[in-house]
Enzyme design. Structure first.
Site, PDB file in Angstrom:
ATOM      1  N   ARG A 163     -61.818 101.941-110.034  1.00 28.01           N
ATOM      2  CA  ARG A 163     -60.769 101.357-109.202  1.00 28.01           C
ATOM      3  C   ARG A 163     -59.919 102.377-109.907  1.00 28.01           C
ATOM      4  NH1 ARG A 163     -58.480 100.229-113.049  1.00 28.01           N
ATOM      5  NH2 ARG A 163     -56.796  99.536-112.065  1.00 28.01           N
TER       6      ARG A 163
ATOM      7  N   ASP B  20     -49.990 102.859-107.111  1.00 21.84           N
ATOM      8  CA  ASP B  20     -50.646 104.003-106.060  1.00 21.84           C
ATOM      9  C   ASP B  20     -50.197 104.744-105.007  1.00 21.84           C
ATOM     10  OD1 ASP B  20     -52.034 100.886-106.969  1.00 21.84           O
ATOM     11  OD2 ASP B  20     -53.334 101.942-106.051  1.00 21.84           O
TER      12      ASP B  20
HETATM   13  O1  MRU Z   1     -56.766  98.206-106.164  1.00 25.50           O
HETATM   14  P1  MRU Z   1     -56.901  98.731-107.787  1.00 25.50           P
HETATM   15  O2  MRU Z   1     -57.751  97.599-109.006  1.00 25.50           O
HETATM   16  O3  MRU Z   1     -57.004  99.774-107.434  1.00 25.50           O
HETATM   17  O4  MRU Z   1     -55.450  98.445-108.416  1.00 25.50           O
HETATM   18  C1  MRU Z   1     -54.800  99.275-109.110  1.00 25.50           C
HETATM   19  C2  MRU Z   1     -53.055  99.822-109.134  1.00 25.50           C
HETATM   20  O5  MRU Z   1     -53.190  98.854-108.332  1.00 25.50           O
HETATM   21  C3  MRU Z   1     -52.949 100.258-110.043  1.00 25.50           C
HETATM   22  O6  MRU Z   1     -51.996  99.376-111.440  1.00 25.50           O
HETATM   23  C4  MRU Z   1     -52.321 101.788-110.010  1.00 25.50           C
HETATM   24  O7  MRU Z   1     -53.209 102.145-109.330  1.00 25.50           O
HETATM   25  C5  MRU Z   1     -52.056 102.641-110.874  1.00 25.50           C
HETATM   26  S1  MRU Z   1     -53.374 103.196-111.774  1.00 25.50           S
HETATM   27  C6  MRU Z   1     -53.247 104.417-112.794  1.00 25.50           C
END
Ligand code: MRU
Length: 350
Positions: free
Chosen positions: A48, A237
């Site tokens: 993730r 994201d």
């Molecule tokens: O649901 P996830 O764990 O994929 O969410 C990750 C995040 O929100 C992070 O802060 C984001 O992807 C930035 S990673 C460099």
């Protein structure tokens, strides 16, 4: 051709991922030999984090190309469209997924011979992954100038090495500051419901030897009010053309609290996280995840039976609340619609 980092290993025939669902207490690896297995790994959160998902999807695309390499050109291209669609349907919010798939898919325009194409795609996936590490180090280099020796940073979710191919974005900034001889202390929000903060960020920081203080999400405001935090740094994201930022649920609350308490709120992200086609944050699709993430902890139900649940995985922080966006090309300041437009017109000229 192979590559090995903390998040992934490309062996040439398969993609090995550290199972992030089990960290920090169990370090287990999962080997994906097909694009379907890679899609499952993204969907089920084995991997993730926006940049990590993008790079992993690119390797998934290469595995798909290897699976169909015995087909004639026209039928191969048809199958590769499906591979792209399946990988793109795994998670909706992080734009790096679509960015990486688009980038590798476009390579198919250049070559007719399928065998040759497979090796071009493999080279491109490795390039995407290696580039991500370089980009994160550049983000770190620019971002660390915003921190002073002795500063305390608060971060939310995991924007570390595990969320990228390596090094991290928000944690990359902290890492670069430490590498530049600054003493930095970090408050880590546990990040309910999925606990990326307590399970992943705290684990990474402790291994880096950084003083790490874990708090539950609802403590962040009080910690800031007491003057214990000099800066908040988070990842992203998806960033809209006006600078609105989608990031892990709870980021918006942290931004409001930082603004209320006069603490600078920084976002660290690669340019591939900026979705220039999206005018503002209202157009960013927000993933909703399973109710069990809220009602259960570690597989054990904690909420009353019969209760309704709402579980958005991300929120949007308006650009007004963001003090700066740290990219590999430098630190962007307000007005973001201007600085982002300028950044993209410079990129076009390169
Ligand atoms: O649901 P996830 O764990 O994929 O969410 C990750 C995040 O929100 C992070 O802060 C984001 O992807 C930035 S990673 C460099």
């Amino acid at each position: 051709m192979n590559l090995k980092t903390i998040t992934l290993e490309w062996t040439g025939d398969s993609l090995v991922l550290v199972d992030q669902r089990k960290l920090p207490h169990v370090v287990e690896y999962i080997e994906c030999k097909t694009y379907q297995e890679v899609a499952r790994a993204i969907k089920e959160m084995i991997v993730r984090g926006a940049p990590a998902i993008g790079a992993v999807a690119a390797f998934g695309f290469v595995l798909g190309a290897k699976q169909f390499s015995n087909l004639k050109e026209k039928s191969f291209v048809e199958h590769m469209k499906t591979v792209k669609e399946v990988l793109a349907s795994t998670r909706p919010t992080a734009v790096n997924l679509f960015w990486a798939l688009e980038r590798i898919y476009n390579k198919m325009d250049q070559i007719d011979d399928v065998d040759q194409l497979v090796s071009v795609l493999e080279k491109e996936a490795i390039e995407i992954a290696n580039e991500d590490i370089k980009v994160n180090k550049a983000i770190g280099m620019y971002g660390q100038t915003l921190l002073k020796d002795g500063d305390t940073v608060l971060t939310h979710c995991n924007a570390g090495a595990l969320a990228t191919v390596d090094y991290g974005t928000a944690l990359g900034v902290i890492r670069a500051a430490v590498e530049n001889g600054k003493k930095i202390r970090v408050y880590v929000d546990e990040t309910r419901p999925y606990l990326q903060g307590s399970r992943l960020t705290a684990w990474e920081l402790v291994q880096l030897g950084v003083e790490t203080i874990l708090i539950t999400d609802n403590m962040a405001g009080w910690v800031m009010k007491q003057g214990k935090v000099n800066a908040v740094i988070v990842g992203a994201d998806r960033i809209a053309a006006n600078g609105d930022v989608a990031n892990k649920i709870g980021t918006y609350s942290v931004a409001v609290l930082a603004n209320k308490n006069g603490v600078p709120f920084y976002v660290a992200a690669p340019i591939s996280t900026i979705d220039i086609k999206i005018k503002d944050g209202t157009q960013i699709p927000i993933e909703e995840r399973s109710h069990e993430e809220v009602t259960h902890i570690n597989g054990k139900r904690i909420a009353a039976d019969g209760v309704k649940v709402y579980n958005p995985a991300f929120d949007v922080t308006e650009h007004e609340l963001i003090s700066a966006i740290i990219t590999q090309k430098g630190v962007l300041r307000k007005p973001y619609s201007e600085s982002i437009r300028k950044l993209f017109s410079l990129e076009d000229q390169m």
